[in-house]
Each structure stands twice: as C-alpha cells, then as structure tokens.
Motif scaffolding. Sequence first.
Motif, PDB file in Angstrom:
ATOM      1  N   ARG A 213      28.008  -4.557 -24.043  1.00 29.33           N
ATOM      2  CA  ARG A 213      26.564  -4.766 -23.962  1.00 29.33           C
ATOM      3  C   ARG A 213      25.859  -3.942 -25.031  1.00 29.33           C
ATOM      4  NH1 ARG A 213      22.786  -6.523 -20.493  1.00 29.33           N
ATOM      5  NH2 ARG A 213      24.432  -7.253 -19.121  1.00 29.33           N
ATOM      6  N   VAL A 214      25.033  -4.609 -25.829  1.00 27.16           N
ATOM      7  CA  VAL A 214      24.231  -3.893 -26.808  1.00 27.16           C
ATOM      8  C   VAL A 214      22.912  -3.479 -26.148  1.00 27.16           C
ATOM      9  CG1 VAL A 214      23.140  -5.991 -27.726  1.00 27.16           C
ATOM     10  CG2 VAL A 214      23.277  -3.951 -29.147  1.00 27.16           C
ATOM     11  N   GLU A 215      22.451  -2.277 -26.430  1.00 32.48           N
ATOM     12  CA  GLU A 215      21.229  -1.786 -25.801  1.00 32.48           C
ATOM     13  C   GLU A 215      20.104  -1.560 -26.792  1.00 32.48           C
ATOM     14  OE1 GLU A 215      22.156   1.586 -23.354  1.00 32.48           O
ATOM     15  OE2 GLU A 215      22.760   0.255 -21.733  1.00 32.48           O
ATOM     16  N   ASP A 216      20.423  -1.517 -28.073  1.00 35.76           N
ATOM     17  CA  ASP A 216      19.398  -1.253 -29.079  1.00 35.76           C
ATOM     18  C   ASP A 216      18.610  -2.525 -29.368  1.00 35.76           C
ATOM     19  OD1 ASP A 216      20.193   1.390 -29.323  1.00 35.76           O
ATOM     20  OD2 ASP A 216      21.671   0.906 -30.867  1.00 35.76           O
ATOM     21  N   ALA A 242      18.716  -3.393 -20.790  1.00 39.44           N
ATOM     22  CA  ALA A 242      19.439  -2.672 -19.743  1.00 39.44           C
ATOM     23  C   ALA A 242      19.917  -3.653 -18.678  1.00 39.44           C
ATOM     24  CB  ALA A 242      18.558  -1.596 -19.119  1.00 39.44           C
ATOM     25  N   PHE A 243      20.984  -3.247 -17.952  1.00 38.19           N
ATOM     26  CA  PHE A 243      21.572  -4.148 -16.954  1.00 38.19           C
ATOM     27  C   PHE A 243      20.663  -4.313 -15.746  1.00 38.19           C
ATOM     28  CE2 PHE A 243      23.967  -4.752 -13.019  1.00 38.19           C
ATOM     29  CZ  PHE A 243      24.586  -5.959 -13.299  1.00 38.19           C
ATOM     30  N   TRP A 244      20.607  -5.549 -15.253  1.00 31.33           N
ATOM     31  CA  TRP A 244      19.973  -5.897 -13.986  1.00 31.33           C
ATOM     32  C   TRP A 244      20.691  -7.124 -13.472  1.00 31.33           C
ATOM     33  CZ3 TRP A 244      16.620  -3.194 -11.084  1.00 31.33           C
ATOM     34  CH2 TRP A 244      15.952  -3.825 -10.037  1.00 31.33           C
ATOM     35  N   GLN A 245      20.783  -7.267 -12.161  1.00 30.90           N
ATOM     36  CA  GLN A 245      21.479  -8.417 -11.599  1.00 30.90           C
ATOM     37  C   GLN A 245      20.849  -9.723 -12.086  1.00 30.90           C
ATOM     38  OE1 GLN A 245      24.228  -8.077  -9.952  1.00 30.90           O
ATOM     39  NE2 GLN A 245      24.163  -5.873  -9.544  1.00 30.90           N
ATOM     40  N   SER A 299      24.675   4.452 -19.413  1.00 29.36           N
ATOM     41  CA  SER A 299      23.741   3.716 -20.256  1.00 29.36           C
ATOM     42  C   SER A 299      22.481   4.512 -20.569  1.00 29.36           C
ATOM     43  CB  SER A 299      23.335   2.406 -19.565  1.00 29.36           C
ATOM     44  OG  SER A 299      22.168   1.865 -20.147  1.00 29.36           O
ATOM     45  N   PRO A 300      22.198   4.783 -21.842  1.00 25.94           N
ATOM     46  CA  PRO A 300      20.946   5.460 -22.195  1.00 25.94           C
ATOM     47  C   PRO A 300      19.720   4.650 -21.790  1.00 25.94           C
ATOM     48  CG  PRO A 300      22.482   5.501 -24.043  1.00 25.94           C
ATOM     49  CD  PRO A 300      23.051   4.557 -23.026  1.00 25.94           C
ATOM     50  N   GLY A 320      26.243   9.693 -17.794  1.00 24.93           N
ATOM     51  CA  GLY A 320      27.607  10.002 -18.195  1.00 24.93           C
ATOM     52  C   GLY A 320      28.553   8.967 -17.630  1.00 24.93           C
ATOM     53  N   ARG A 321      29.767   8.989 -18.095  1.00 25.27           N
ATOM     54  CA  ARG A 321      30.778   8.073 -17.571  1.00 25.27           C
ATOM     55  C   ARG A 321      31.222   8.541 -16.190  1.00 25.27           C
ATOM     56  NH1 ARG A 321      32.207   4.193 -20.806  1.00 25.27           N
ATOM     57  NH2 ARG A 321      31.685   4.335 -23.017  1.00 25.27           N
ATOM     58  N   VAL A 322      31.430   7.576 -15.322  1.00 27.21           N
ATOM     59  CA  VAL A 322      31.763   7.898 -13.935  1.00 27.21           C
ATOM     60  C   VAL A 322      33.011   8.755 -13.862  1.00 27.21           C
ATOM     61  CG1 VAL A 322      32.537   6.892 -11.754  1.00 27.21           C
ATOM     62  CG2 VAL A 322      30.583   5.900 -12.955  1.00 27.21           C
ATOM     63  N   GLU A 323      34.042   8.405 -14.632  1.00 25.36           N
ATOM     64  CA  GLU A 323      35.313   9.126 -14.552  1.00 25.36           C
ATOM     65  C   GLU A 323      35.187  10.589 -14.970  1.00 25.36           C
ATOM     66  OE1 GLU A 323      35.471   6.573 -18.378  1.00 25.36           O
ATOM     67  OE2 GLU A 323      34.653   6.457 -16.337  1.00 25.36           O
ATOM     68  N   LEU A 324      34.143  10.912 -15.744  1.00 27.68           N
ATOM     69  CA  LEU A 324      33.932  12.294 -16.179  1.00 27.68           C
ATOM     70  C   LEU A 324      32.881  13.021 -15.355  1.00 27.68           C
ATOM     71  CD1 LEU A 324      33.913  11.709 -20.061  1.00 27.68           C
ATOM     72  CD2 LEU A 324      35.842  12.362 -18.602  1.00 27.68           C
ATOM     73  N   SER A 325      32.235  12.297 -14.435  1.00 26.10           N
ATOM     74  CA  SER A 325      31.099  12.864 -13.709  1.00 26.10           C
ATOM     75  C   SER A 325      31.378  13.208 -12.260  1.00 26.10           C
ATOM     76  CB  SER A 325      29.917  11.881 -13.758  1.00 26.10           C
ATOM     77  OG  SER A 325      29.544  11.595 -15.085  1.00 26.10           O
TER      78      SER A 325
END
Length: 408
Positions: A213-216, A242-245, A299-300, A320-325
């Motif tokens: 997903r591009v966010e810029d 940004a993501f939304w359902q 996601s910023p 942050g990434r879930v696996e690191l948070s």
Amino acid sequence: MAAETTDTTRLELRITRMAHGGEGIGTDPDGRVVFVAGALPGDTVAATITKAKKRWARADLLEVVEASPMRVPYACPAAAAGAGCCDFSHINPASQLDLKLDVLRGQLTALAGRSGALDGIDVDAIATQSLEPRSWWRTRVRLGVDAQGRAGVRRARSADVIASEACTQPVPGLTDGLIGEARFTPGSEVVAVMDSGTTRHVVETSRVQRGRRVEDIRTVLEGSGEVTERVHGAEFAFPATAFWQAHRAAPEAYADVIADWGAGEYSRDDAWDLYGGVGAFAPAIHAAAGARVHSVDYSPAATARTQPAFAEIPVEVHRGRVELSVDTLPAPGLVVLDPPRAGAGEAVVQAVAAAGPERVIHIGCDPATLSRDLAAWAASGYAARRILLIDAFPATHHFETIVELSPR
C-alpha cells in the motif's frame, strides 16, 4: 523443486468444486488436479493448460461446454471484460455464500484441523453474515493508469488496465468521470474515496509493488484528501490513502461483533488493538473490556494524529510493527488483531500468546493464512470458541472470518 512444464493441449473438464482464490477445480484424465479461472462447480469446460506440474496444473478457460446451474450472465461490465474486480459476478448471488463457506471449511480442515485449534468447533455449522448492499458497496477504490493516462480497473492476474468499463462495486458517484475519461500521469495510481460525509476525495499516487500500500499522496485532484469516517458516531480523520474497510457497512458490523464477543470481566486493565489502523475498533474494545486500549500499527498515515473518537476514552496509539511492539505493552485481558492478507504469522501469535490474554478476537481476510494462524494459536495453548464468516465482499471470492479464541 519440481519441474514445471507447459502443455497447450485442449482438455474437457468437469468442474467439481471451488478453490481458494476463486478458481474452479477439475481433474484431468491422468488424475491431476487442474485449476481453471472463471469455471464453476457443475460446469463442463474446455480449457488449455498454461502451467503444469506433476500433481496439479493451471488452465485458461476456452469454452463453457455445459453450464453450471449457478452460472448467470456477468453482472459487472468490468469483470465481463476481464477485470479482476468481481470474479464471482457470473455466479447466482444465492450460491456465492455457500461456495465461500466450502472454501473456508476446506482451508480450516486442511491447515488447522489437526492442530487442535478447532476442538469443539463444528465446521459444518459455521455462522454467516452477509453485508448489504450487494452491489455499489465499496467506498474506496484504487485504479491503475495506463500508458495513455486513462484510469481503470486492473485485468485479472495482470497489471494491465481496463479503462473501457466500470465496476459495479464502487458506491454511486465514486468513479464518475474517472474511468476512461479523465487523464492522469501514466503509470500512477488514482485513489478515490467517498467518506461518511459523502464527500469525494480523488488523489494521485505513485504505483507500488502488488500487495503493498502506498501512503504518499502526490497530487490531490478533488476534495481535501483528508477523509472523515464514523463508526456508531465515533469520528475518525485520516488521509485518503490510509486503510479503512472497503464495504460501507463493514466497520460497524465488525465493531458490533467485537463489542459482543469481547464483553466480559477481565483481570487486567489493558487491551490490545493490533494492526489497528486508525483505531476504528478501539471504542468497541474499550466498551467490551472497560480497559485502556493500546492500538498498534506501522502506518504513518494511520497513526500520525490523535483521533476525535479517542477524546473521551483511554486509547494509546503506538506506531510500529506489531512483531516489534507487543513486548513493550502491558499485559492484556482482551486482544483484537486484524492482520493483513499475509496473516499474523507464527512469531506474532507466539508473542501475543506469551502475554497470556484471557480472550482473543482474530479477524482474517484470507482463509489460508487465517487457518495457519489458528494452528499457531493451538501450538501456543489457545483454541477457537466460535467462528463467523462475514461476506463483506459481494460478487468476489473474498470474505472475512472472525474467530474468538481463549486458553484451553
């Protein structure tokens, strides 16, 4: 690695079931499984093998020799022209949910059944919910742009753009004047969103690798590019990228399940909202558990601001990434996680399970990766208590599955 061959021989196949991914499955005279895009259970088709291995092959549909009783004319003009948007729009709507249930049962049984994750679950009695409306339901769309600057839906299993036909998913007005008419930067992508205030936002972005997903936002073409959405009155504001359902009814439908399934007394004062995006489920999690909610997303665009919905409830947003948070968060009573299509993965499941949540609500948009995640939950001492299939993507092979788990 098995040798891969191509065989252009024409075959006539009887299609017996649907595969995960929306392809029909038949068996060739040698007993090899053949996947045929566009074919349906009950069809007899003529097909040409395009990829062959020892035990399976993939084929292009040449002709429907005998049509399945569930086959109907394509309801989506873009899909009829070869787009990958509504790959179930040639299936009787009354049959689509049953096909999705069969796929979910097959994936659960094959990938999670032996793990113990489904102990006590009757896979033949999985609950279902279909979201309405069944067409004109998508509030956001990402269009490709061809070399002539024309926007359109991408062709199935291809980066090519079909700029001649519109899809029947977008809500009324969302793609008006965009497909095949306006001109954009060749090779870019156009994101169009209709927000809760019925304001249309159209932005141009650079194209990214498929599945990412591009966010810029490169250019705002219409609206402000800042979307406002509401879930049961709670307001969220974020960039259009940004993501939304996707389905306009999905955020509230999922939030209702979380509030219902998550309700209870917990021995801890904290709850987790993992892969939380802008935090759309945080109010429901707080209502269910009465806890401080820790919402985590990398996601910023999703995490850059404090949402209006959080003004009166305790929510802490962690970028942050879930696996690191997860190792940095206080132990939770309730965990809700909604990972991307690739799934949470064994490492994340193990890390969450190590924190000892009393209840987990796992949302999966891909039945194969969800099933593998459930096997990982079983290995970490958790089992499914109930499962709900939500048909949130009408006329496509996609669906959402929500699973409640708790310690064995």
